[in-house]
Structure formats: C-alpha cells, structure tokens
Design an enzyme around this catalytic site. Sequence first.
Site, PDB file in Angstrom:
ATOM      1  N   ALA A  68       0.860  -1.180   0.000  1.00  0.00           N
ATOM      2  CA  ALA A  68       0.000   0.000   0.000  1.00  0.00           C
ATOM      3  C   ALA A  68       0.899   1.233   0.000  1.00  0.00           C
ATOM      4  O   ALA A  68       2.067   1.161   0.393  1.00  0.00           O
ATOM      5  CB  ALA A  68      -0.897  -0.022   1.226  1.00  0.00           C
ATOM      6  N   GLY A 113       0.635  -5.197   0.697  1.00  0.00           N
ATOM      7  CA  GLY A 113      -0.533  -5.323  -0.179  1.00  0.00           C
ATOM      8  C   GLY A 113      -0.231  -6.045  -1.489  1.00  0.00           C
ATOM      9  O   GLY A 113      -1.128  -6.599  -2.117  1.00  0.00           O
ATOM     10  N   GLU A 116      -0.449  -9.581  -0.667  1.00  0.00           N
ATOM     11  CA  GLU A 116      -1.864  -9.848  -0.373  1.00  0.00           C
ATOM     12  C   GLU A 116      -2.709  -9.950  -1.638  1.00  0.00           C
ATOM     13  O   GLU A 116      -3.585 -10.809  -1.736  1.00  0.00           O
ATOM     14  CB  GLU A 116      -2.393  -8.762   0.573  1.00  0.00           C
ATOM     15  CG  GLU A 116      -1.792  -8.911   1.986  1.00  0.00           C
ATOM     16  CD  GLU A 116      -2.017  -7.712   2.883  1.00  0.00           C
ATOM     17  OE1 GLU A 116      -1.578  -6.602   2.512  1.00  0.00           O
ATOM     18  OE2 GLU A 116      -2.632  -7.868   3.952  1.00  0.00           O
ATOM     19  N   GLU A 136       4.404  -4.895   7.252  1.00  0.00           N
ATOM     20  CA  GLU A 136       3.566  -3.919   7.958  1.00  0.00           C
ATOM     21  C   GLU A 136       3.956  -3.683   9.412  1.00  0.00           C
ATOM     22  O   GLU A 136       3.929  -2.546   9.896  1.00  0.00           O
ATOM     23  CB  GLU A 136       2.089  -4.352   7.900  1.00  0.00           C
ATOM     24  CG  GLU A 136       1.452  -4.212   6.524  1.00  0.00           C
ATOM     25  CD  GLU A 136       1.588  -5.451   5.662  1.00  0.00           C
ATOM     26  OE1 GLU A 136       2.447  -6.318   5.952  1.00  0.00           O
ATOM     27  OE2 GLU A 136       0.838  -5.565   4.673  1.00  0.00           O
TER      28      GLU A 136
HETATM   29  C1  HXC Z   1       5.027   4.448  -1.319  1.00  0.00           C
HETATM   30  C2  HXC Z   1       6.944   3.509  -2.140  1.00  0.00           C
HETATM   31  C3  HXC Z   1       6.574   2.253  -1.604  1.00  0.00           C
HETATM   32  C4  HXC Z   1       5.338   2.162  -0.908  1.00  0.00           C
HETATM   33  C5  HXC Z   1       8.493   2.041  -2.581  1.00  0.00           C
HETATM   34  N1  HXC Z   1       8.130   3.335  -2.726  1.00  0.00           N
HETATM   35  N2  HXC Z   1       7.558   1.366  -1.897  1.00  0.00           N
HETATM   36  N3  HXC Z   1       6.174   4.584  -1.994  1.00  0.00           N
HETATM   37  N4  HXC Z   1       4.604   3.274  -0.796  1.00  0.00           N
HETATM   38  N5  HXC Z   1       4.889   1.013  -0.408  1.00  0.00           N
HETATM   39  C6  HXC Z   1       8.867   4.386  -3.398  1.00  0.00           C
HETATM   40  C7  HXC Z   1      10.086   4.836  -2.590  1.00  0.00           C
HETATM   41  O1  HXC Z   1       9.691   5.769  -1.594  1.00  0.00           O
HETATM   42  C8  HXC Z   1      10.927   5.464  -3.668  1.00  0.00           C
HETATM   43  O2  HXC Z   1      10.417   6.745  -3.979  1.00  0.00           O
HETATM   44  C9  HXC Z   1      10.674   4.563  -4.886  1.00  0.00           C
HETATM   45  O3  HXC Z   1       9.440   3.894  -4.609  1.00  0.00           O
HETATM   46  C10 HXC Z   1      11.773   3.523  -5.064  1.00  0.00           C
HETATM   47  O4  HXC Z   1      11.915   2.822  -3.850  1.00  0.00           O
HETATM   48  P1  HXC Z   1      13.322   2.641  -3.099  1.00  0.00           P
HETATM   49  O5  HXC Z   1      13.007   2.394  -1.662  1.00  0.00           O
HETATM   50  O6  HXC Z   1      14.238   3.756  -3.425  1.00  0.00           O
HETATM   51  O7  HXC Z   1      13.866   1.331  -3.801  1.00  0.00           O
HETATM   52  P2  HXC Z   1      14.822   0.223  -3.186  1.00  0.00           P
HETATM   53  O8  HXC Z   1      15.892   0.855  -2.339  1.00  0.00           O
HETATM   54  O9  HXC Z   1      15.234  -0.642  -4.324  1.00  0.00           O
HETATM   55  O10 HXC Z   1      13.886  -0.628  -2.204  1.00  0.00           O
HETATM   56  C11 HXC Z   1      12.808  -1.347  -2.720  1.00  0.00           C
HETATM   57  C12 HXC Z   1      11.884  -1.772  -1.546  1.00  0.00           C
HETATM   58  C13 HXC Z   1      11.552  -0.537  -0.702  1.00  0.00           C
HETATM   59  C14 HXC Z   1      12.628  -2.816  -0.683  1.00  0.00           C
HETATM   60  C15 HXC Z   1      10.632  -2.424  -2.156  1.00  0.00           C
HETATM   61  O11 HXC Z   1      11.056   0.496  -1.588  1.00  0.00           O
HETATM   62  C16 HXC Z   1      10.529  -0.762   0.358  1.00  0.00           C
HETATM   63  O12 HXC Z   1      10.815  -1.333   1.407  1.00  0.00           O
HETATM   64  N6  HXC Z   1       9.265  -0.318   0.119  1.00  0.00           N
HETATM   65  C17 HXC Z   1       8.227  -0.382   1.102  1.00  0.00           C
HETATM   66  C18 HXC Z   1       7.695  -1.779   1.198  1.00  0.00           C
HETATM   67  C19 HXC Z   1       6.624  -1.872   2.266  1.00  0.00           C
HETATM   68  O13 HXC Z   1       6.862  -1.603   3.446  1.00  0.00           O
HETATM   69  N7  HXC Z   1       5.400  -2.266   1.853  1.00  0.00           N
HETATM   70  C20 HXC Z   1       4.304  -2.455   2.757  1.00  0.00           C
HETATM   71  C21 HXC Z   1       3.460  -1.201   2.778  1.00  0.00           C
HETATM   72  S1  HXC Z   1       2.195  -1.368   3.953  1.00  0.00           S
HETATM   73  P3  HXC Z   1      11.388   7.997  -4.218  1.00  0.00           P
HETATM   74  O14 HXC Z   1      10.438   9.138  -4.388  1.00  0.00           O
HETATM   75  O15 HXC Z   1      12.293   8.102  -3.037  1.00  0.00           O
HETATM   76  O16 HXC Z   1      12.123   7.641  -5.486  1.00  0.00           O
HETATM   77  C22 HXC Z   1       1.027  -2.286   3.221  1.00  0.00           C
HETATM   78  C23 HXC Z   1      -0.193  -2.431   4.066  1.00  0.00           C
HETATM   79  C24 HXC Z   1      -1.392  -3.034   3.370  1.00  0.00           C
HETATM   80  O17 HXC Z   1       1.141  -2.780   2.144  1.00  0.00           O
HETATM   81  C25 HXC Z   1      -2.624  -2.813   4.196  1.00  0.00           C
HETATM   82  C26 HXC Z   1      -2.965  -1.375   4.437  1.00  0.00           C
HETATM   83  C27 HXC Z   1      -4.363  -1.133   4.978  1.00  0.00           C
END
Ligand code: HXC
Length: 265
Positions: A68, A113, A116, A136
């Site tokens: 998400a 997500g 999921e 999460e």
């Molecule tokens: C918003 C995101 C994002 C996310 C990545 N980006 N994941 N933006 N939401 N979930 C953005 C980064 O901020 C970054 O933007 C660009 O995408 C590239 O990501 P990087 O982090 O620079 O890439 P990298 O270093 O290769 O790392 C990849 C990654 C990492 C390991 C996937 O991006 C990461 O950990 N992302 C978050 C994963 C996460 O926690 N997902 C769960 C979300 S919670 P910029 O602008 O800096 O270039 C969820 C809950 C569901 O899903 C239920 C909710 C109700």
Amino acid sequence: MAYEFKNLLVEVADGIAVVTINRPKSLNALNSETLAELDAAFAAIEADPEAKVLILTGSGEKSFVAGADISEMVNASAPEGRTMGLLARVAFKRLEDMEKPTIAAVNGFALGGGCEISMACDITLASDNAKFGQPEAGLGILPGFGGTQRLPRLTNKKIAKELIFGADIMISADEAMRIGLVNHVYPQAELMDEAKKLAKHFMLSSPYSIALAKQAINVGLDTDIDAGLKLEANLFGLSFATADKKEGMTCFLEKRMKERKFIGK
Ligand code: HXC
C-alpha cells in the site's frame, strides 16, 4: 474492448485480459485511487465476454507491487485507514470470487498489499527475482488487505506468524513456492509468456466447469468438509445441465476431443 485507467494498463487480446499496475515511480504501490480502479477493472473484466482469463502484473522489471502507498497512509486517520482496508477488501474479494481464472504474474517485489493481492489470485507465477514479505509490523500497522487471513490459510499459522511478526523478512520466489504461495518460478524474461501459456491452457477447459470448481474450492475451504462435499455434489449435479458437459463427453466418446468447443453454458 478498450479500457482507460490512470494507474492501470488493461488490455484484452486473444481471450486474455492483462491488468498491469502502472505506478513505476513508487514501485507500483497501491493508493486508494488505484484500489478503486482495480475494483472497476475487475468488474469490467468479469462482465467482458472477450476476457476468458485474467493476468495481473506490475509494470517494470523490479516490482510487482511494493505494498500500500505509505505516502498516502502516513497522515491518514483511523477511519481513513479503515476505509482503505475496506476498499481493498471489496476489490480483492471481487478478484478472488471472479468466475474466470486469475493468474498473478509476480515480476519483482510483492510486499504487504502486493503479497496480499497475489494471494487473492487463483494461481501465482513468479519471476526468479521476486521477493515476498509482509513488512507492515515494521511500519506500526498490520497486514490490512487480507494478509492475516489468506496467508495462514495458504501456508500455515506458524509460517504466517513468522513472516508477519518478522516484518523485514523477505523470502525468495523459490521459498515462496516451497511454502505454497507460488505455483511456478520462471526467469523474468519468460514470466509473461508462461502466464499466457497457462491462460491458454485453461481456455481449453469449460469455463462453466472452471467457475463451478472454483466456487467449490473457495467456498468449501472456508466451511467444514461435510458442507464442502455437499456443495461439491450439488455443483457437480448442476454441471450435468450444461451444453459443455454434452459437448465434452460426446467428443470423448466420438474420439474427437481436439475438436471440442465449449460455450460456458
Ligand atoms: C510508497 C513507495 C513504496 C510504498 C516504494 N516506494 N515502496 N512509496 N509506498 N509502499 C517508493 C520509494 O519511496 C521510492 O520513492 C521509490 O518507490 C523507489 O523505492 P526505493 O526504496 O528507493 O527502492 P529500493 O531501495 O530498491 O527498495 C525497494 C523496496 C523498498 C525494498 C521495495 O522500496 C521498500 O521497502 N518499500 C516499502 C515496502 C513496504 O513496506 N510495503 C508495505 C506497505 S504497507 P522515491 O520518491 O524516493 O524515489 C502495506 C499495508 C497493506 O502494504 C494494508 C494497508 C491497509
């Protein structure tokens, strides 16, 4: 039929609807707008007679869906968080219940997500660079798009708890296959061809048989075995009323299986 979306690419060709989540700058993160578009796309594909099988993937070679959208969630209130969870619940449930086969082609990160939504598909194919996880708890929330429910059902309670409590544990495509999240792993360059090959294989079966079998499996797994077996017997009986059953069995007896033509009725 042509479909226009802001955050999705949707194309229907040769019976296959390919839905590509297209927000590459945020690694295809799911914001509310994208969730609403996914719901609309799934409803349209369900109703489109040209679409026989759905393939869901992400744009680019790095990420399927990185979860998400954290930039949307960071300032969201509790009711807003709940609304987002409910939006995903409706869209993912529509995907899970769709009467057509659905294949997730996981082409990179499938986190939160992303993991999921892949679990709501019938089949998951993964590229060899794919990574799965439920991060999460490392963000101070919990899986809210079905992860606490589908992950233990697809794997088991202990595996789901380890992945969810462990938050930053990211498992490989091979490990995801070992624990039951993935059907097959392919080199990235072959993933979409393999997904389309499987879709075409499914198109040789009666769509009506697939819809009934899918209902029996999905509903049956959420009930006790007696109720599931009764449901199966009823749906099995229903299939005898179809033109497809007549076609399939007649073609077999007349030794012309390769000529069979199913109409989904
Ligand atoms: C918003 C995101 C994002 C996310 C990545 N980006 N994941 N933006 N939401 N979930 C953005 C980064 O901020 C970054 O933007 C660009 O995408 C590239 O990501 P990087 O982090 O620079 O890439 P990298 O270093 O290769 O790392 C990849 C990654 C990492 C390991 C996937 O991006 C990461 O950990 N992302 C978050 C994963 C996460 O926690 N997902 C769960 C979300 S919670 P910029 O602008 O800096 O270039 C969820 C809950 C569901 O899903 C239920 C909710 C109700």
